[in-house]
Design a protein around this motif. Sequence first.
Motif, PDB file in Angstrom:
ATOM      1  N   GLU A 337       0.826  -1.212   0.000  1.00  0.00           N
ATOM      2  CA  GLU A 337       0.000   0.000   0.000  1.00  0.00           C
ATOM      3  C   GLU A 337       0.870   1.276   0.000  1.00  0.00           C
ATOM      4  OE1 GLU A 337      -3.222   0.300  -0.360  1.00  0.00           O
ATOM      5  OE2 GLU A 337      -3.541   2.378   0.213  1.00  0.00           O
ATOM      6  N   VAL A 338       2.062   1.188   0.592  1.00  0.00           N
ATOM      7  CA  VAL A 338       2.900   2.386   0.687  1.00  0.00           C
ATOM      8  C   VAL A 338       3.394   2.872  -0.681  1.00  0.00           C
ATOM      9  CG1 VAL A 338       5.007   3.359   1.687  1.00  0.00           C
ATOM     10  CG2 VAL A 338       3.501   1.968   3.086  1.00  0.00           C
ATOM     11  N   PRO A 339       4.069   2.022  -1.477  1.00  0.00           N
ATOM     12  CA  PRO A 339       4.417   2.507  -2.824  1.00  0.00           C
ATOM     13  C   PRO A 339       3.194   2.807  -3.683  1.00  0.00           C
ATOM     14  CG  PRO A 339       5.089   0.196  -2.519  1.00  0.00           C
ATOM     15  CD  PRO A 339       4.696   0.717  -1.185  1.00  0.00           C
ATOM     16  N   VAL A 340       2.138   2.008  -3.526  1.00  0.00           N
ATOM     17  CA  VAL A 340       0.940   2.255  -4.343  1.00  0.00           C
ATOM     18  C   VAL A 340       0.324   3.612  -4.000  1.00  0.00           C
ATOM     19  CG1 VAL A 340      -1.442   1.490  -4.790  1.00  0.00           C
ATOM     20  CG2 VAL A 340       0.415  -0.174  -4.806  1.00  0.00           C
ATOM     21  N   ALA A 341       0.221   3.909  -2.691  1.00  0.00           N
ATOM     22  CA  ALA A 341      -0.341   5.199  -2.289  1.00  0.00           C
ATOM     23  C   ALA A 341       0.550   6.340  -2.762  1.00  0.00           C
ATOM     24  CB  ALA A 341      -0.498   5.258  -0.763  1.00  0.00           C
ATOM     25  N   TYR A 342       1.863   6.117  -2.738  1.00  0.00           N
ATOM     26  CA  TYR A 342       2.792   7.144  -3.218  1.00  0.00           C
ATOM     27  C   TYR A 342       2.557   7.422  -4.705  1.00  0.00           C
ATOM     28  CZ  TYR A 342       7.126   9.209  -4.932  1.00  0.00           C
ATOM     29  OH  TYR A 342       8.018  10.027  -5.553  1.00  0.00           O
ATOM     30  N   LEU A 343       2.485   6.346  -5.496  1.00  0.00           N
ATOM     31  CA  LEU A 343       2.329   6.526  -6.940  1.00  0.00           C
ATOM     32  C   LEU A 343       0.982   7.146  -7.300  1.00  0.00           C
ATOM     33  CD1 LEU A 343       3.955   3.189  -8.207  1.00  0.00           C
ATOM     34  CD2 LEU A 343       4.890   5.491  -8.429  1.00  0.00           C
ATOM     35  N   THR A 344      -0.061   6.780  -6.553  1.00  0.00           N
ATOM     36  CA  THR A 344      -1.372   7.346  -6.890  1.00  0.00           C
ATOM     37  C   THR A 344      -1.503   8.784  -6.385  1.00  0.00           C
ATOM     38  OG1 THR A 344      -2.252   6.235  -4.937  1.00  0.00           O
ATOM     39  CG2 THR A 344      -2.709   5.203  -7.032  1.00  0.00           C
ATOM     40  N   GLU A 345      -1.075   9.039  -5.145  1.00  0.00           N
ATOM     41  CA  GLU A 345      -1.276  10.375  -4.587  1.00  0.00           C
ATOM     42  C   GLU A 345      -0.271  11.392  -5.101  1.00  0.00           C
ATOM     43  OE1 GLU A 345      -3.425   9.248  -0.356  1.00  0.00           O
ATOM     44  OE2 GLU A 345      -1.727  10.607  -0.345  1.00  0.00           O
ATOM     45  N   GLU A 346       0.996  10.990  -5.172  1.00  0.00           N
ATOM     46  CA  GLU A 346       2.040  11.957  -5.528  1.00  0.00           C
ATOM     47  C   GLU A 346       2.289  12.018  -7.032  1.00  0.00           C
ATOM     48  OE1 GLU A 346       3.384  14.005  -3.185  1.00  0.00           O
ATOM     49  OE2 GLU A 346       1.892  13.009  -1.901  1.00  0.00           O
ATOM     50  N   ARG A 347       2.198  10.877  -7.683  1.00  0.00           N
ATOM     51  CA  ARG A 347       2.502  10.833  -9.121  1.00  0.00           C
ATOM     52  C   ARG A 347       1.249  10.751  -9.985  1.00  0.00           C
ATOM     53  NH1 ARG A 347       7.688  12.095  -9.767  1.00  0.00           N
ATOM     54  NH2 ARG A 347       8.479  11.978  -7.669  1.00  0.00           N
TER      55      ARG A 347
END
Length: 462
Positions: A337-347
């Motif tokens: 969830e951490v990389p996924v949330a990063y890619l969806t929210e930030e990128r």
Amino acid sequence: MEKQLKYSTNSMQTSKREGFSTSLGVMAATLGSAVGLGNIWKFPYITGENGGAAFLFVYLICVSIVGLTVMISEFIIGRRGNAAAVGAFKNLTPGKPWYLTGVAGVISCSLIMFYYTTVAGWVFAYVFKSLGADLATKDPNVIKQVFADFTGSIWAPLFWQWVVLITVGIIILAGVKKGIERMTKTLLPILFVLLIISDIRALTLPGASAGLKFIFEPDFSKITGVTVLAALGLSFFKLSVGMGTMTTYGSYMGKNENLPATAARVMVSDTLVSIMAGIAIFPAVFAFGFKPDAGPSLLFMTIPMVFNSMPFGKVFLALFFMLSSIAAIGAMISLLEVPVAYLTEERKWSRTAATVASALTIALVGSTATLSNGILSDFHLFGKTMFDLFDFTSSNILLPLVGIALTIYVGWVLGPRAVYNEATNEGALKNRPLVRFFLFIVRYLAPPAIFVILLNGLGLFS
Ligand code: PHE
């Protein structure tokens, strides 16, 4: 400053963001993240490698003081920042480099996933092996060989690693509420019951007392700088802190959740599960002539022996590995969830693209960890196999480093006022003395303590 923070937090609340629906759901998801292979696989083997009871003693101090402090800190950052690991810092301290702490967390989660999926694959495979003929033996040497043959081969462990990734990916795609909450809520209690059964069986083995002595009678001469760093790293790994997981989960928590109490409950329950796993494993180690410092294979040798010597052993064994698989899934969901949330929210990637890309990267890089138990066993980087390198860099270096940054951030950058407001739910909770104690630890004790343990463990004082 405070006014501004409050204002921005409130305005962020109005933007629609999925979150956990109930307190029970919050508890289930955070505990589901904490309880995993760390309890049943890593905790016993690291305790075994580091001399048993003395290590357990140091671990208990690390987890109840430092680990808990970092967990509360992450909850505070996540809920107040109202975004995942990286975004929370950007919201709270715009234009400052603190968000890099979140980026380091994303890296740690990925490093952990590279080898965690390997071990989860072994556990998945053992569900089926338990039901077959391979493990149906009372000869410890055969059990040892079955594990060595399986993990040393090429396609079977890779196949299981992929099965793991596909399973976790599908749950992540289902989203926070339906995926994470639902899975973890029902299954953790069953694991608990099965651990009790394993404990009873292990304690009634002939020669069980040597195992109990090993984990409960400390020999403090076994404690070194390396041991303490291992205990600190394990306590972070165990509580899923120091890598943005609990920041992300904190951001899914409602404004009325009691953050310090939730963290304390998770810490105590998680530690209980680890000790129960230790009680299931160490009596068997001594009863069947295994070595307590056997390393990562410990779980896979002892548990089959524990169940093989009881009626319906096969069924219990399969059930044990099935529930371990489920515990591992809960942990991996929060890791991915951490990389996924990063890619969806930030990128601004779509959730599907982020999940697929993360899973593919883990499959690719993680295969080097899987194969380092076989054909890549002689390939060393910095004197370690890829499996050990991913583990060491994340647990013993990055998690403590991020832990220092997180505690300094909460103690000194957010500052006492903001922490008070967040940890007391703007004064609604009657936990002021406790929060004051937390503030003391997070400001004055945790950062220097982690720092000294890190330097000492890396051998910089010797
Ligand atoms: N705490 C999990 C376990 O013990 C592992 C984990 C680490 C999960 C970091 C999420 C983040 O198995």
